[in-house]
Structures are given as structure tokens and as C-alpha cells.
Design an enzyme around this catalytic site. Sequence first.
Site, PDB file in Angstrom:
ATOM      1  N   HIS A   1     100.513   1.457   4.243  1.00 26.74           N
ATOM      2  CA  HIS A   1     100.515   0.226   5.059  1.00 26.74           C
ATOM      3  C   HIS A   1     101.606  -0.720   4.554  1.00 26.74           C
ATOM      4  CE1 HIS A   1      99.273  -3.379   7.157  1.00 26.74           C
ATOM      5  NE2 HIS A   1      99.123  -3.999   6.005  1.00 26.74           N
TER       6      HIS A   1
ATOM      7  N   ASP B   1     131.742  -5.393  19.514  1.00 28.46           N
ATOM      8  CA  ASP B   1     130.794  -4.483  18.838  1.00 28.46           C
ATOM      9  C   ASP B   1     130.808  -4.876  17.373  1.00 28.46           C
ATOM     10  OD1 ASP B   1     129.231  -2.209  17.987  1.00 28.46           O
ATOM     11  OD2 ASP B   1     129.842  -1.230  19.835  1.00 28.46           O
TER      12      ASP B   1
ATOM     13  N   TRP C   1     102.749   0.345  -2.858  1.00 30.35           N
ATOM     14  CA  TRP C   1     104.125   0.195  -2.359  1.00 30.35           C
ATOM     15  C   TRP C   1     105.053  -0.216  -3.495  1.00 30.35           C
ATOM     16  CZ3 TRP C   1     107.877  -3.687  -1.665  1.00 30.35           C
ATOM     17  CH2 TRP C   1     107.531  -4.947  -2.138  1.00 30.35           C
TER      18      TRP C   1
ATOM     19  N   SER D   1     120.471   3.392   4.036  1.00 30.82           N
ATOM     20  CA  SER D   1     120.585   2.868   5.396  1.00 30.82           C
ATOM     21  C   SER D   1     120.764   1.358   5.391  1.00 30.82           C
ATOM     22  CB  SER D   1     119.341   3.257   6.193  1.00 30.82           C
ATOM     23  OG  SER D   1     119.209   2.448   7.330  1.00 30.82           O
ATOM     24  N   SER D   2     119.961   0.664   4.602  1.00 30.06           N
ATOM     25  CA  SER D   2     120.017  -0.798   4.608  1.00 30.06           C
ATOM     26  C   SER D   2     121.361  -1.295   4.105  1.00 30.06           C
ATOM     27  CB  SER D   2     118.914  -1.367   3.719  1.00 30.06           C
ATOM     28  OG  SER D   2     117.666  -0.969   4.204  1.00 30.06           O
TER      29      SER D   2
ATOM     30  N   HIS E   1     111.648  -9.422  -5.106  1.00 34.88           N
ATOM     31  CA  HIS E   1     111.556 -10.792  -4.623  1.00 34.88           C
ATOM     32  C   HIS E   1     112.628 -11.149  -3.607  1.00 34.88           C
ATOM     33  CE1 HIS E   1     109.406 -14.355  -4.135  1.00 34.88           C
ATOM     34  NE2 HIS E   1     110.560 -14.959  -4.031  1.00 34.88           N
TER      35      HIS E   1
ATOM     36  N   GLU F   1     113.705  -9.159  -1.611  1.00 31.85           N
ATOM     37  CA  GLU F   1     113.177  -8.459  -0.445  1.00 31.85           C
ATOM     38  C   GLU F   1     112.291  -9.377   0.387  1.00 31.85           C
ATOM     39  OE1 GLU F   1     113.668  -5.489   0.867  1.00 31.85           O
ATOM     40  OE2 GLU F   1     112.061  -5.603   2.349  1.00 31.85           O
TER      41      GLU F   1
ATOM     42  N   TYR G   1     112.671 -12.458   0.827  1.00 33.84           N
ATOM     43  CA  TYR G   1     113.540 -13.301   1.649  1.00 33.84           C
ATOM     44  C   TYR G   1     114.306 -12.484   2.666  1.00 33.84           C
ATOM     45  CZ  TYR G   1     111.936 -16.649  -1.636  1.00 33.84           C
ATOM     46  OH  TYR G   1     111.097 -17.438  -2.378  1.00 33.84           O
TER      47      TYR G   1
ATOM     48  N   SER H   1     115.109 -20.828  14.238  1.00 30.62           N
ATOM     49  CA  SER H   1     116.139 -21.852  14.362  1.00 30.62           C
ATOM     50  C   SER H   1     116.943 -21.707  15.647  1.00 30.62           C
ATOM     51  CB  SER H   1     117.091 -21.790  13.158  1.00 30.62           C
ATOM     52  OG  SER H   1     116.361 -21.970  11.967  1.00 30.62           O
TER      53      SER H   1
ATOM     54  N   HIS I   1     107.837 -14.100 -11.326  1.00 33.92           N
ATOM     55  CA  HIS I   1     106.557 -14.707 -10.952  1.00 33.92           C
ATOM     56  C   HIS I   1     105.608 -13.663 -10.375  1.00 33.92           C
ATOM     57  CE1 HIS I   1     108.269 -15.994  -6.764  1.00 33.92           C
ATOM     58  NE2 HIS I   1     107.755 -14.795  -6.711  1.00 33.92           N
ATOM     59  N   HIS I   2     106.128 -12.463 -10.115  1.00 35.36           N
ATOM     60  CA  HIS I   2     105.224 -11.355  -9.759  1.00 35.36           C
ATOM     61  C   HIS I   2     104.602 -10.756 -11.008  1.00 35.36           C
ATOM     62  CE1 HIS I   2     106.539 -11.134  -5.537  1.00 35.36           C
ATOM     63  NE2 HIS I   2     107.671 -11.589  -6.016  1.00 35.36           N
TER      64      HIS I   2
ATOM     65  N   THR J   1     112.841 -24.352   1.106  1.00 34.73           N
ATOM     66  CA  THR J   1     111.941 -23.828   2.137  1.00 34.73           C
ATOM     67  C   THR J   1     111.303 -24.978   2.896  1.00 34.73           C
ATOM     68  OG1 THR J   1     111.488 -22.074   0.549  1.00 34.73           O
ATOM     69  CG2 THR J   1     110.138 -22.130   2.519  1.00 34.73           C
TER      70      THR J   1
ATOM     71  N   LYS K   1     113.527 -26.628   5.457  1.00 30.19           N
ATOM     72  CA  LYS K   1     113.615 -25.965   6.766  1.00 30.19           C
ATOM     73  C   LYS K   1     112.496 -26.444   7.675  1.00 30.19           C
ATOM     74  CE  LYS K   1     116.424 -22.128   5.810  1.00 30.19           C
ATOM     75  NZ  LYS K   1     117.091 -21.133   6.604  1.00 30.19           N
TER      76      LYS K   1
ATOM     77  N   ARG L   1      92.506  -6.939  -5.301  1.00 32.57           N
ATOM     78  CA  ARG L   1      93.081  -6.144  -4.215  1.00 32.57           C
ATOM     79  C   ARG L   1      93.045  -4.665  -4.583  1.00 32.57           C
ATOM     80  NH1 ARG L   1      99.386  -7.817  -4.420  1.00 32.57           N
ATOM     81  NH2 ARG L   1      99.411  -6.577  -2.552  1.00 32.57           N
TER      82      ARG L   1
END
Lengths: 412, 652
Positions: B92, B121, B157, B191-192, B275, B277, B279, B290, B324-325, B350, B353, B472
Site C-alpha cells: 500500500h 514538446d 515501504w 525512471s524518475s 524526506h 520525497e 516534498y 496555486s 526527524h524520522h 509551508t 503558502k 502502526r
Amino acid sequence: MSSSASFRHSIRRGLSALFAASIPLYTGGWIGGHQSTFDAKGPVAASQLDLFYVTLWVTGIIFVLVAAVLAYATLKFKARNEADEHAEPPPQGHGNPLVELGLIGASVVALVFIAVPTLEAIWYTYDVPDDRRDQTYEVTAVGYQWWFKFEYPNEQIDGAGPLVTANELVIPAGRPVRVNLRTIDVIHSFWVPKLAGKVDMIPNRGNHLWLQADEPGYFWGQCAEFCGQSHAVMRFRVIALNEADFAAWTANQKKDARAVETTASADAAPRAQFAGFRVNEAGWSPEFDANPLDNWVQKQFPEKSENPALIAEGRRLFVEKACAGCHNIRGHEGVGITGPDLTHMGSRTTIAAGLLENTTRNLYRWISEPHHVKPGNKMWVGGYTDRETGNRILELTSEDVSALVAYLESLK
Amino acid sequence: MDALVKSNFIGKEEHAGVEKRSWLFTRPTAKTGIVSWLTTVDHKRVGLLYGISSLFFFLVGGFEAILIRLQLAVPNNTLLTAQQYNEMFTMHGTTMIFLAVMPLSAAFFNYIMPLQIGARDVAFPRLNGFAFWVFLVGAIILNVGWFVKSGAPDVGWFGYAPLTSTAYSSQFAGDMSTDLWVMGLQVLGVSSIIGSLNFIVTIINLRAPGMTMMRLPVFTWMTLFTAFLIILSFPAITIALVELMMDRSFGTSFFEVSGGGLPILWQHLFWVFGHPEVYILILPAMGIISEILPTFSRKPLFGYPIVVFSGAAIGFLGFGVWSHHMFTTGMGTVATAAFAVATMAIAVPTGVKIFNWIGTLWGGHLMMRTPMMFALGFVWLFMFGGFSGIMHSAAPADAQQQDSYFVVAHFHYVLIGGSIFALLAGIHYWFPLIFGRTVSEFWGKLSFWVIFVGFNVTFFPMHFLGLNGMPRRTFTYDGNMGWNNANMWATVGALILAVGICIYFAVMVYTYFKGQKSSRDPWDGRTLEWSIPNPPPEYNFAVTPTVHARDAFWYEKNNKEEIAREKAAKAKIDEAHGGVHMPSQSWFPIITASGILIGGLFFTNHIMLGAIAGGVVVFFGAWMWALEGPGGYHVHPNESDDDSSQGHGPKH
């Protein structure tokens, strides 16, 4: 007609059920469990809870302010009718630097309100404060897939090293306890929410935490880092006792396993028989939860209706069925260190790593079908079955199990 | 999918290539049918391919989530075994992050970004096609575990060492599921990175004349930031995955404890990627919001430069907060304090925004269309998720929240309430442009409200579950812990959410076939993508636009004569160059990607000969790709007939 009436009826019943189910939200039922972080029972958890309330207040106030402006702007400037929709576009303003800078400044100030107590708490919760170091009691907790071993370096036993127990950590109340955190396999995490936030047990790394139970009590804990198949059922307990009780407990634990005199043959002995266990069946009882510490005390004394003959048979089977290869029973035949130390297993309130209350039925169930209680555990994989092929290599009859249960229950 | 094909504006090559080439290098020219999709290099078609596949995986990941919630509906449930549950939450998370949200963002980058900057293009069209096929290969490798004996990946994950080592993940059975996870993520990283480099080069080099950086639409800015985050963060996880692959396949000891490896090293490498990731998942969403809020408020974005720079600040700070993780890993006081304060600091850009979005609404004429509803829902829910994020930054409080359901609540508020709401808003917003049809407002708003209610009923109780001590990644819990009630609510909410998502997609499918034809520029848009007919012609812009202001199309609509004069002059110049230059289609992107699939699958089965064969296919494909040359042809658009029938301005 009647079908729509019954439909309405069931809707109404569903709605009232949902309403009833939401009552705990308003009454605090959602924050009052055995592992509630809102119910701090020691200084570390209290410091963490206080800090949480600081963050809750600061963000709560900001939320009210911002949400009010957002809601006001949405309602006030929303197009209400056709005319609004086709009105000329509003002035094409691009922003206001002063407002922006002011809001950035305000955000920074708000964060300072959180940052200062955060820094204070980081240092406070990291280790026992200097002025209390001399009162500190030290224990070592070791994580295994999927149980906890507890070692007491202060309680040395002649010829056997430190006192070792499993899954129930007994500590003195009112004193700081420094827990050294180790693991021999994967990463686990030691979490007793009412006493302290979690700290991970990481291989090749020495971690620690400190906690203190202000009053004697019985606390629920659980592994909090995903550690494989049965992570969810890797639990433990912390029992805090006053000084005298704690001294009595350590004195008893340091003794060899209790031996029961054999008087007769076991053939005619009444045996506990159970059947019909469900997979993942619950192993707790409301009676126990109502008064856990008293129930823990009860567990320290031998049962009145012991059957010495059956216990002797269990003791023989413990060796014969190779249980002793993995489990240690100090003073008896066990030597293994792969599994939990069982020297005083009968005095624990739980089995299978805090998962099941230590009752005759649960013990019978755990021994007869461990894979249904804790999938993937080493007693089943490699013990009862072959690790490579999965074939059953150890068979226990119901007579065997009931004898083993009687033996283990006698180990007070 | 064939809406593009129905467009009147598919470029036809005037005459066959002058040069005679061998069959191997004959460029495919099919404009319809399966070949046209397999060989496409059109950024819009690649965007659609990304969109369709990511939505498919979104539904797969959602199905996994429903199974998770059903298992947890009641204590001691046995719907799933422990093993199945672990596979479910691993897949998931992996699916939603790598196969749903990221590629759905990539779909918008591909489709919308070149239109917003007035480009024909992306910079490297064949590479763009390749990025998609490689993504698909990675997705297949990740999911193939469901269909083989060893099962799907089950290490989470985040794949914390040493649970991923052969000693533990293959402890009880011959198990290649972790190998599939390791290989799949590496391929997705390829790919990314390819896609991101393409976007960066495109945004830097292919902007229309006058489109200065400070006139870029905010969505394009966020594309640029996201692309930079991807190319800077993915190497970290790639290194970690390669090291893990070496540990698992060749006996090295990067993380192998018995060999002196350091499991904590994995966590640092993973979160240095992980982290940013976060963002990578949220910046595109912020970009979409926006765009939508100004359009439906009918005024420009409030504080454009500050929104852009706060995006940059978030991206930059995002690389300095990864630990912080890891507040519970015993980092020591100083490191914990540093990361706690840095994490609080990231709340400022943040929050800025949010302030600017509210400033955009202020004084506007808010048109409450479905995209606007989703966008406002985003602002509310993201704000909520942001606040629980600030709570996590207080490290000692986080010691109680880490790995509990409180965290699950937090990041679903920012990833569903944030990313997914914005992406659903974006689909509604650009649907008329992409498919030329308008989604029913009634059904759109209904789906919004059902999703909004279902989402909150699911995830709000999880805050309480976490603070009430529920960890969890647990397949079961006991009924005496005080968690029964909130879990039941969460499951009911998840079912409501599922109904909402079903309504949403059913309406989309209906609209695609039967929806009302959309006028040109139905929302009175402000950016260049709305200046072209819908569905867009293959060549995008008949005449390269000249940009005079930040909201380029808004300016065009208010200065029609000037623009018309300019366009006429530009058209002559273009014609002198021989028309609109188009990239040729190619077989080699998909052939090269298929080599990665072959090699990857053989490698995870430890059949090295097959893996080498896959490598040979990759090499062959890339070599032929280089030899066939860039190609290209010219088309001569003539839009004048069609243009007159479609007016500008809002029509409702």
C-alpha cells in the site's frame, strides 16, 4: 410500504448505533486505554505529555485564527448568483509584502514558543538527571523476534550471572530506572506509553532510555518498530513495586526454579484438556484488567491444587521433547538461551510476550498450537517443524501438553 | 484515451523522409492504434500514459488500504494473516508513493508544463517515452510478487535493515519478494531521474519568448523544484538499494549485522531520500492549488515571488530534516535538537503558502466549481496535517507519537488531504482541456463531499488511536486497549472514502464518453495551456506564443489586438522555417525498457545469464536509439476555421 419502513428503521438504528459509538469521543473514552499517552504515570511521560500540550495549544490557537480567516474569506467572497459569476473581474492585486513579512515574523514567534520547551525536554528525557543518578536502578532489555529479555545487572546469581526474566519487567517504583536497550536480531522499539516514549533497540548500537513509575502499578508496553511477521504481538509489561516488594521479588527470582515433591504416579492424575481454539483468539480477561497489580501479586504464590505427579511428568517431557534446548530453567534441566528464560514462568501474568494472560487454558493453547498464536515464531519454525521443509518434527499429545502446562505453572 | 486522436489537429507529414533508411531505422508514423501509443514521443500522450497507469495503481493501492481497514475493523480479526497484512501495508505504501502519487504528478508535469511555458514538446521526447516505459517496468517488478509463491514484498515501504537481509526476510521460506522490492525501486528511480532531467532541461531551455523565470506559472516552478529534489534525493536511495542488493546477492556487509554492518546507515540513507520525497509528493500539489485558486478567484496569486521562494525554501530545507524520522533511534541530544529546530523552521515557508492562498481568495470572485472545492478542501486538510507535523517536530512529544497511529493520521492528512486532493482537483481542472469535455458539477461536488467526509471519518480518529498507544504496522490488536471504537470508525470512514473515489472515477469515465462538450477556455484561465483548442493539437501551439506578463493568457485576452498582430508576424516566420517542427516516433524507448524488465526479473531470480541477456537488450536498444538519430518532421497547422467557433471567456 413495510420494506421502506423497515429500511427507515434500519437507517435509524444505524444512525443511533453510530451516535452511540461516537460517545467515547466526547467523554474521553478514546484516550483512556492501557497504553494511553494522556495518562502519564512518571516524570518522563509527564514531560512528554506537557510538551504535547504546548504544541497543541500553539497550533490550536493558530488553527482557530487561520481557519476563521479562511472561512470568512470563502463565505464573503464567494459568488452567489449568476450576476456575481459574470461580474467584472476583481482588482488584479499581486500581494502585500508587509502583510507577508508580518505573518512570517508571527510564525517564527509562535515556533519559538514550541522550540524552547522542546529543547528543555530533549535534554531532560535523554538521561537520568544528575542529581538523581545515585538512586538509579539499571536494567538491560534485549529485543528478540518476537519477545523481550530483561537482565538485572545488579542482581547477580552465584554461578549464573545476572538475573534474567522475559516479557515482564519488574522495577522499583519512585526511582529512576535506566533501561539499556539491545537487540540480537532486527530493530525493535521499547515503548511503555504511560512511563516513557519509545527508544529503538538497534543491532550493533547501544541505546538507552530512562523512566520512572511514581507509584506501584502495572503497565502495558509494546514493540513499536516493525520487526517482521509477528511484530503486532510482540508485547510486554512493566510492573512497578515499592522497595520492600521489589526486594522480595528479586530475592525469590534469584532462587532456582521451584521443585515440587513427587508422591505418586501421574497415570490417574486429572489433566486439563482444552480444544477448539480459534486463530488469533483474544487472550485477555476483564477480570484481570480490573485489578492487574493485585492479580500479579496472586501469581507469585503456588496454586493450591497442584498435582505433583503431573508436574514431574511435565518436567520429564520438558527434556524429552527438547524444550530444554531453547529454554533455560535454572536449577532444573533446561539450558537453552534461544527462547525466554522460564525459571519463574509461573509467576508471570502473561505468556507469549505479553500476548496472552497466563491461564491454564492459554498456556495449553500456546504450547499446542503456537503458530496460531504467534505466526512465524521460532518455537514452531525450527522447533515443532523443520525449518527448511516445514514438516512436523515434534508431536505433542494432549496428555503431554497438559503435563507441560502443569509443570510450567508450578514454576513460581 | 483516443480523445487526442479525435482532435482535428494531428500533424501529417507532408512528404515521406527524403533519406532512404534500412527497415531497422524506419520511424513509426502511426497516429492511431496501439503502435501509436507504444512508440509515442508526444508529451501529452506520455502524460496520459502516466495518468492512466498511476490511476490504475491508485485503485490497487486503495484496494489494499480497504483490506487493511477491514482487518482492523474489530479486534483479533482473522480476515488477513499476519503475513498477508504485512504484504498489504508494504505494498500500500510503496504503491501509493511510487506508483500512484509520483507518476500522477509526472502525468501533470508531462501534459501541462510544456503547455504552460509555450513549448512544442519536452526537450528530449524519446527519453520522455523511455521514462514512462521504465516506470511501467518498475511497477511490474514490484507487483509481480502477488502472482508468485514467495508473495509480495513484506518488509515495509521503508525496508529497514536488517529485516531486509537474507537472514531475516528469507528466514522461514525461500523468498525473493524483498529482491523484487529492491529491484523495483531501483528501476523506478531510473525512471524518475530521467523524467526529471528532461523537465529541468525543458523548463530552462524551451520557454516561449518573454517567459522569464519570474513569469513562470507556479505549477511549472513546482515542477522544476520537484525535478531538482528528485535528481538530488534519488541517488541516496539508489546507493542504499545497491548496497542492500550487494548484501543480499553477493554477501557484502553494508547492513549485515554479523559482518559488522550498520543498520542505522540504511535509515540515514533512506531518509535523506525519504524526506525530500515527502516534498516531491506535496510540491506538485501545491503547484496545482496555486493554479486553481487564482483561476477560480479571478485574480492573480497573492505574493507570487514569496510562494515561489517558499517552494524553494521548502525544497532546500527538506534536505536538512531527514533525521526527524529517526528521533527514537537514540541520536543523542544535540543531533535531536538540531533536527527538531530545523523541522520547525520548515513550517514557516509551508505556513507562508497557506497565508498566500488565503490572500488569493481575499477580495476575489470565488467561483465554486468542483476543482475549487477540492482546492479549498486541500487547504483545510493540509493545514490540519501541517499542525500535526509541527507536533512531531517537538522531539520528546514525538517519542510518544513515532510509529503510532498519530503518525498515520498526520501523513494521510498531508498525502491524501494534501497531494491526492490537489491531484483530484487537477484532474477536474484540466479535464476539459485534455479531453474536451466538462464534468458534471453536481456529480463532481457530490464526489467531493463524499470523499471529504469519508476521509475525515477515516483519519481523524487515528490521531486518538495513536495517542492512545496503538502502534502502526500491527495486524491485530486486543479488545481491552480502548481502540475498538476508533478503529471501527476508521473502517466505516474508509468505506465511505472508497464510495467517494468510485463516484469520482465513474463520473470521469462517463464524462469521457458522454460528457458535455467543453467550450474553449471554460474556466477563464490565466495560463497558456488554456489558449489552445481542446483537446490540444499534437503540435500544441500553431504559433509560438510571446509572453508579456505573468498570467500570460490573461494578458492575451485583455490585449487581443496586440497579440493578433504578433501572431500573424510569428506565423510567417514559422512558415519560413518550414512549419512546426515535430519529433519522430520511435520503437527504441520501449525496446530498451523491455531489456530492463527482462534483466530485472532474471536478476531477482538469481539467474545471472538471463540478467546479462536483459542487459544486452538494454545495450542494443540504446545503441540503435543513438544510431537512428533524432528524426523529426514539419507540420503546417491551420486553425483559423476552428478558432472562430470557440469564443473566450467563461461559459456555464
